[in-house]
Design a protein around this motif. Structure first.
Motif, mmCIF file in Angstrom:
data_model
loop_
_atom_site.group_PDB
_atom_site.id
_atom_site.type_symbol
_atom_site.label_atom_id
_atom_site.label_comp_id
_atom_site.label_asym_id
_atom_site.label_seq_id
_atom_site.Cartn_x
_atom_site.Cartn_y
_atom_site.Cartn_z
ATOM 1 N N GLY A 4 0.833 -1.187 0.000
ATOM 2 C CA GLY A 4 0.000 0.000 0.000
ATOM 3 C C GLY A 4 0.870 1.240 0.000
ATOM 4 O O GLY A 4 2.061 1.195 0.345
ATOM 5 N N ASP A 91 -4.619 0.765 2.727
ATOM 6 C CA ASP A 91 -4.496 0.529 1.288
ATOM 7 C C ASP A 91 -3.905 -0.842 1.014
ATOM 8 O O ASP A 91 -4.370 -1.580 0.130
ATOM 9 N N ARG A 94 -6.341 -3.478 1.372
ATOM 10 C CA ARG A 94 -7.438 -3.342 0.410
ATOM 11 C C ARG A 94 -8.755 -2.966 1.085
ATOM 12 O O ARG A 94 -9.830 -3.427 0.700
ATOM 13 N N ARG A 98 -7.730 2.395 -3.879
ATOM 14 C CA ARG A 98 -6.381 2.899 -4.130
ATOM 15 C C ARG A 98 -6.415 4.158 -4.983
ATOM 16 O O ARG A 98 -5.608 5.074 -4.790
#
Length: 502
Positions: A4, A91, A94, A98
């Protein structure tokens, strides 16, 4: 393995750089590893960020998390990265879109319950984001007015991590700054309240018109502090760029308030005579914080009882007086802060400081040593020196003198004339003009330079002092509305340098 990414900003002095925050969720025992030269406050953010994420209704990965801040060689200081760290982890897990993180920089400290707390240096951070051509920045709600001072970039405010996550998911809208609500200017005391002291009042007007430094000497209770406190009132208001410069410094120092996020009036800084070198020029562990000379940028630094200050403290003024900025090297790097201020020194003539000089009981050596703490190189940088005398009984009952408004009008007119003359070269005041330009591009007539040449020959004036006298002569010319200084203006400028310390 899941990666991320989010972005924040690192502020060093008044400069900033966008920092990329990467989060890696991989195999291994649960734990958080932070890399990228973090300081103690940033290292402690691991626990703050984890608690904020879980208390905001999101889940923290039950595995090993590596957080990397780059550039890796840039020291990272403070808690400004908390929000970016949390979003990078979400991020990687998930839990947020994004695409919503792209071209957005996040600033703010997280509380354990997910609230966004203000941090220092929001304004210089947003300015750095704008210079890096990013399109959007998210800041704590309490810093929204401060961040909204910057035009040309979308500024959003949030109150909590949960609110930011919902905005990234498209569920809510974040707050935007309300334009024009920047608080009131500072109301300084009026010049009309100072009785007598016509010579000192004139010296302050000359100082304000040309941004020159002043020294006032005289017995206690004669009005030295009163005059110094009224100098910012006769200075012109700060321009938009100057206001942002000053506000950025005060933002780093943590002195801004939500009621007055923009400093549009010249600041007045008056540290106690027992102040330390670090408090005056800046310092501290890690990355140096701005000192009094930087907080007085584009304003007035008043050192009352300067003869009582430490020798090292006074000598530390020499570099910022000459360069207009201060550079401080510390463990986490070199911080650069602007320091173009007007210095006002005030001192009694001797330790006993009687109302009349004839009543002094100090030995001649004691009197000489008292003001002798002010070294020659320091005094050489002071353009106007005034020895104030006691007022008579009649002066106390006379009509009030000119008001601040009338004096400021003349000062503004003189500054506008100087700014128009130096506009091609980028100088704003006479005090900023380099010596070579005065001697080569704007040379005075041979007759006008006779007093300067005489003083240089007999050793009563240094080359630096000659340049400063020429700058004062240009200011006297601007106040008179003349075209070029003559022998009268040059003589008056030299006379200002010969008084006040004898």
């Amino acid at each position: 393995m899941a990666l991320g990414r989010a972005f924040s900003v690192a502020v060093s002095g008044v400069d900033g750089q966008v920092v990329e925050i990467e989060a890696d969720i991989g195999r291994g025992l649960p734990g958080i590893h932070l890399v990228g030269l973090p300081d103690t406050a940033l290292n402690e953010s691991r626990d703050r960020v984890k608690a904020a994420v879980t208390n905001s209704g999101n889940s923290w990965p039950d595995s090993r998390v590596i957080l990397a801040l780059s550039p890796a060689t840039l020291p990272k200081v403070g808690s400004v990265y908390d929000l970016g760290l949390a979003l990078a982890v979400l991020d990687a897990a998930r839990q947020i879109p994004r695409r919503s993180l792209e071209r957005t920089v996040f600033l703010g400290e997280l509380a354990l319950d997910g609230r966004l707390r203000p941090v220092r240096g929001v304004l210089p951070g947003v300015l750095a984001v704008k210079r890096a051509r990013w399109s959007r920045v998210v800041v704590p709600m309490t810093a929204l007015a401060e961040a909204g001072l910057v035009d040309g970039i979308e500024v959003l405010g949030a109150g909590s991590l949960k609110e930011v996550v919902e905005w990234l998911r498209g569920e809510v809208e974040l707050s935007r700054p309300i334009p024009g609500q920047f608080g009131q200017d500072v109301a300084y005391p009026d010049m009309s309240e100072v009785v007598g002291q016509s010579e000192a009042r004139w010296a302050l007007e000359v100082a304000a018109a040309g941004a020159h430094h002043v020294m006032l000497t005289g017995p206690p209770g004669i009005g030295k502090t009163m005059l110094a406190q009224r100098l910012p009132g006769i200075l012109p208001p700060l321009t938009e760029s100057e206001a942002l410069e000053v506000t950025a410094i005060h933002s780093i120092a943590g002195l801004l308030t939500t009621e007055r996020p923009l400093i549009s009036s010249p600041p007045f800084i008056a540290p106690h005579h027992s102040t330390s070198v670090s408090a005056l020029v800046g310092g501290g562990t890690g990355m140096a914080k701005p000192g009094a000379v930087s907080r007085a940028h584009r304003g007035v630094l008043f050192l009352d009882e300067c003869a009582e200050m430490g020798l090292k403290v006074l000598e530390a003024l020499r570099t910022p007086l000459e360069d207009g900025e201060i550079r401080i090297a510390r463990r986490d790097g070199v911080a650069r802060y602007p320091a173009r201020f007007q210095l006002v020194l005030a001192a009694n003539p001797c330790p006993c400081a009687p109302a009349r000089n004839v009543d002094c009981v100090c030995a001649p050596m004691v009197r000489r040593k008292y003001l002798g703490k002010l070294s020659g190189p320091l005094l050489d940088r002071v353009d106007l020196r005034i020895a104030m005398m006691g007022v008579t009984t009649g002066a106390l009952t006379d009509e009030l003198g000119e008001t601040t408004e009338h004096v400021r009008a003349r000062v503004i007119a003189a500054r506008e004339q100087a700014a128009e003359r130096w506009r091609e070269y980028g100088w704003r005041t006479n005090a900023e003009v380099p010596g070579p330009a005065l001697r080569q591009k704007f040379t005075l007539s041979r007759e006008a330079l006779v007093p300067v040449e005489r003083a240089l020959r007999n050793g009563s004036l240094t080359a630096r002092g000659a340049d400063r006298a020429l700058r004062v002569s240009w200011t006297l010319n601007d106040l008179a509305g003349g075209v070029m200084p003559g022998i009268a203006e040059v003589g008056a400028a030299l006379d200002f340098r010969d008084r006040g310390t004898k």
